[in-house]
Design a protein around this motif. Structure first.
Motif, short mmCIF file in Angstrom:
data_model
loop_
_atom_site.label_atom_id
_atom_site.label_comp_id
_atom_site.label_asym_id
_atom_site.label_seq_id
_atom_site.Cartn_x
_atom_site.Cartn_y
_atom_site.Cartn_z
N LYS A 211 -1.17 1.15 -3.19
CA LYS A 211 -0.08 0.26 -3.56
C LYS A 211 0.96 0.41 -2.49
O LYS A 211 1.48 -0.66 -2.04
CB LYS A 211 0.51 0.64 -5.02
N GLU A 214 -0.38 -1.61 0.50
CA GLU A 214 -0.49 -3.03 0.39
C GLU A 214 0.91 -3.60 0.57
O GLU A 214 1.20 -4.60 1.11
CB GLU A 214 -1.00 -3.40 -1.11
N LYS A 217 1.72 -3.43 4.08
CA LYS A 217 1.03 -4.75 4.89
C LYS A 217 1.73 -6.09 4.68
O LYS A 217 1.90 -6.77 5.50
CB LYS A 217 -0.33 -4.97 4.13
#
Ligand SMILES: Cc1cc2nc3c(=O)[nH]c(=O)nc-3n(C[C@H](O)[C@H](O)[C@H](O)COP(=O)(O)OP(=O)(O)OC[C@H]3O[C@@H](n4cnc5c(N)ncnc54)[C@H](O)[C@@H]3O)c2cc1C
Ligand SMILES: NC(=O)c1ccc[n+]([C@@H]2O[C@H](COP(=O)([O-])OP(=O)(O)OC[C@H]3O[C@@H](n4cnc5c(N)ncnc54)[C@H](O)[C@@H]3O)[C@@H](O)[C@H]2O)c1
Length: 446
Positions: A211, A214, A217
């Motif tokens: 998580k 992500e 990113k």
């Protein structure tokens, strides 16, 4: 004439300083040798500078989150000014450490200590005699044996550089890389991370790591897994990291943050036969090496704990007691607690989620989404989770892992409750200021 001491401490990081002051206070004659800056990693090229830089990243990211609500404007931190500020806080620190040591009567010796025999070291051409020695020489960045490795920079380069390049690559997706990518991204630098296998932040719960990745990113940080670096090349204007897959990643600077290794290669310990292994100087449960008058602790030793500032001090405190007491009690370690300084942070205490999952007959794990709790909602934080591990036999909490912008603080309340062995009923006897993170711990206990 050779000067002699009850104890000579080699290395003036957190562990060395703690031992030197502790023994001096108990009336022993002590000298401390330092080859670089007094204060070691924490003060000069580790957690202090990192945390000061992370503070700018936290400000920037909180402003960025609140800017989405229209309530505030975004902030633009400036690297040169930030470094000038940090240098102004820190420049005096090495000198201050040395002056403070001398003030209480600890002799400071500057230079690299090399063992001559079990009771003598040589530093900068002079010999010193010690009845006992404590080796506290810390760790150093791992170097990679690849073509062009001289072009790689390390964590000290990152934390002390006067200018931050516009495009950087970090080799390794560990705890240092996660702090540095947060910092670099906040200062508007493009970040790429190359990890040689599939696993980032191996010591942490992989679901929460995923998580965190992500989220990173979505802020523009680039991750490439299963990318084994095989060469580094200098181009006209920048550098290339070349991987085993034949891919070439270009950046203005490439930092190797692929772990740290014990800093013991230049001590001459092989001359006197001190035993070592891949984790450092081999010590027993009394932190004693195979030579009974020589001890080792902190990052340079092979003790069975993570190599953290907290454990370095714990071991140093133990050695002070051991060397001045009856020497009978072996070292015992407290609960393991640690945090990344990414944004959000990932922090954990006690037994790990993976251990709990492998032993489901003993433990249950509860995941609580705290994103809409006040402490996180007020800053428009993207995520706030905590996983709490219960021991089924008595319903006590034995571990917790949190991913949130305040996880480093939040986890410490759990640490206290776990240490005390409190259940919710016991916790409810206390009133915490409200609203506050401490109060949230009560909500997280079922
Ligand atoms: C970038 C970074 C961030 C970190 N962040 C955290 C964090 O947030 N939290 C945390 O808990 N830990 C953190 N750590 C780890 C922490 O810094 C170490 O665990 C801690 O500093 C270990 O202390 P030490 O006294 O064993 O060694 P050090 O602090 O490394 O001190 C060893 C000293 O010995 C000296 N020395 C070495 N060889 C010789 C010789 N032959 N003669 C004389 N002197 C010698 C060195 O110059 C050095 O000053 C971080 C580390 C780094 C690199
Ligand atoms: N917040 C904290 O408590 C904190 C912060 C910073 C550092 N530290 C201490 O410093 C130590 C070192 O930190 P670190 O981040 O360098 O180490 P680390 O062990 O956390 O991470 C290193 C990473 O590099 C990867 N790696 C290894 N070889 C590689 C290669 N050839 N190519 C690509 N990737 C490779 C590893 O798989 C790992 O993911 C930590 O273990 C910790 O003890 C603690």
């Amino acid at each position: 004439m050779t000067k002699s001491y009850d104890v000579i401490v080699i290395g003036s990081g957190l562990s060395g300083l703690t031992i030197a002051y502790g023994l001096n206070k108990k009336g022993l004659s002590v000298a401390i040798v330092e080859a670089n800056k007094f204060g070691g990693a924490v003060a000069n090229y580790g957690s202090t500078r990192k945390k000061e830089l992370v503070a700018f990243a936290e400000l920037k990211l909180t402003a960025q989150q609140l800017a989405k609500t229209g309530a505030v404007n975004e902030l633009t931190p400036n690297w040169q000014s930030a470094m000038a500020y940090i240098d102004s806080l820190e420049n005096t620190e090495s000198l201050e450490h040395e002056t403070a040591l001398r003030k209480v009567g600890i002799d400071t010796i500057y230079g690299e200590a090399i063992f001559v025999d079990e009771h003598h070291i040589e530093v900068a051409g002079s010999q010193y005699e010690g009845e006992k020695f404590v080796i506290a020489t810390g760790a150093k960045s791992r170097t990679l044996q690849i073509e062009g490795s001289d072009y790689l920079k390390d964590s000290t380069d990152f934390l002390t550089q006067k200018e931050l390049p516009k495009k950087v690559i970090f080799i390794g997706a560990g705890i240092i890389a996660f702090a540095f990518m947060t910092i670099a991204e906040a200062f508007d630098t493009e970040v790429t991370v190359l990890q040689h296998d599939e696993r980032a932040l191996a010591a942490f719960d992989q679901e929460l790591v995923y998580k965190l990745i992500e989220l990173n990113k979505s802020r523009g940080i680039n991750y490439h897994f299963d990318e084994q670096l095989i060469a580094v090349k200098k181009n006209q204007d920048n550098y290339s990291a070349i991987t085993a897959k034949g891919i070439e990643y270009q950046a203005d600077a490439i930092y190797c943050v692929a772990g740290r290794i014990p800093n013991i290669s230049d001590l001459g310990i092989e001359t006197i036969g001190i035993e070592t292994d891949q984790h450092g100087i081999v010590v027993d449960e009394y932190l004693t090496t195979n030579i009974s008058t020589i001890y080792a602790c902190g990052d340079c030793s092979n003790t069975p704990v993570p190599k953290l500032a907290t454990y370095a001090v714990w071991e140093a405190d133990y050695l002070v007691e051991h060397l001045t007491g009856d020497g009978l009690k072996n070292i015992d370690y407290p609960l393991s607690v640690m945090s990344t300084f990414s944004q959000p942070k990932l922090a954990q205490v006690g037994i790990s989620i993976s251990h709990a999952k492998e032993n489901q007959e003993l433990y249950s794990v509860e995941t609580i989404d705290m994103t809409d709790w006040l402490e996180y909602k007020k800053n428009n934080d993207a995520i706030a989770l905590v996983k709490v591990i219960y021991q089924k036999s008595d319903n006590r909490i034995v571990g917790a892992t949190s991913l949130s912008n305040q996880a480093d603080l939040f986890i410490n309340y759990f640490t206290m409750a776990l240490h005390a062995g409190w259940t919710k009923a016991e916790l409810k006897k206390i009133i915490f200021a409200y609203p506050s993170l401490a109060n949230d711990v009560l909500r997280a206990y079922h």
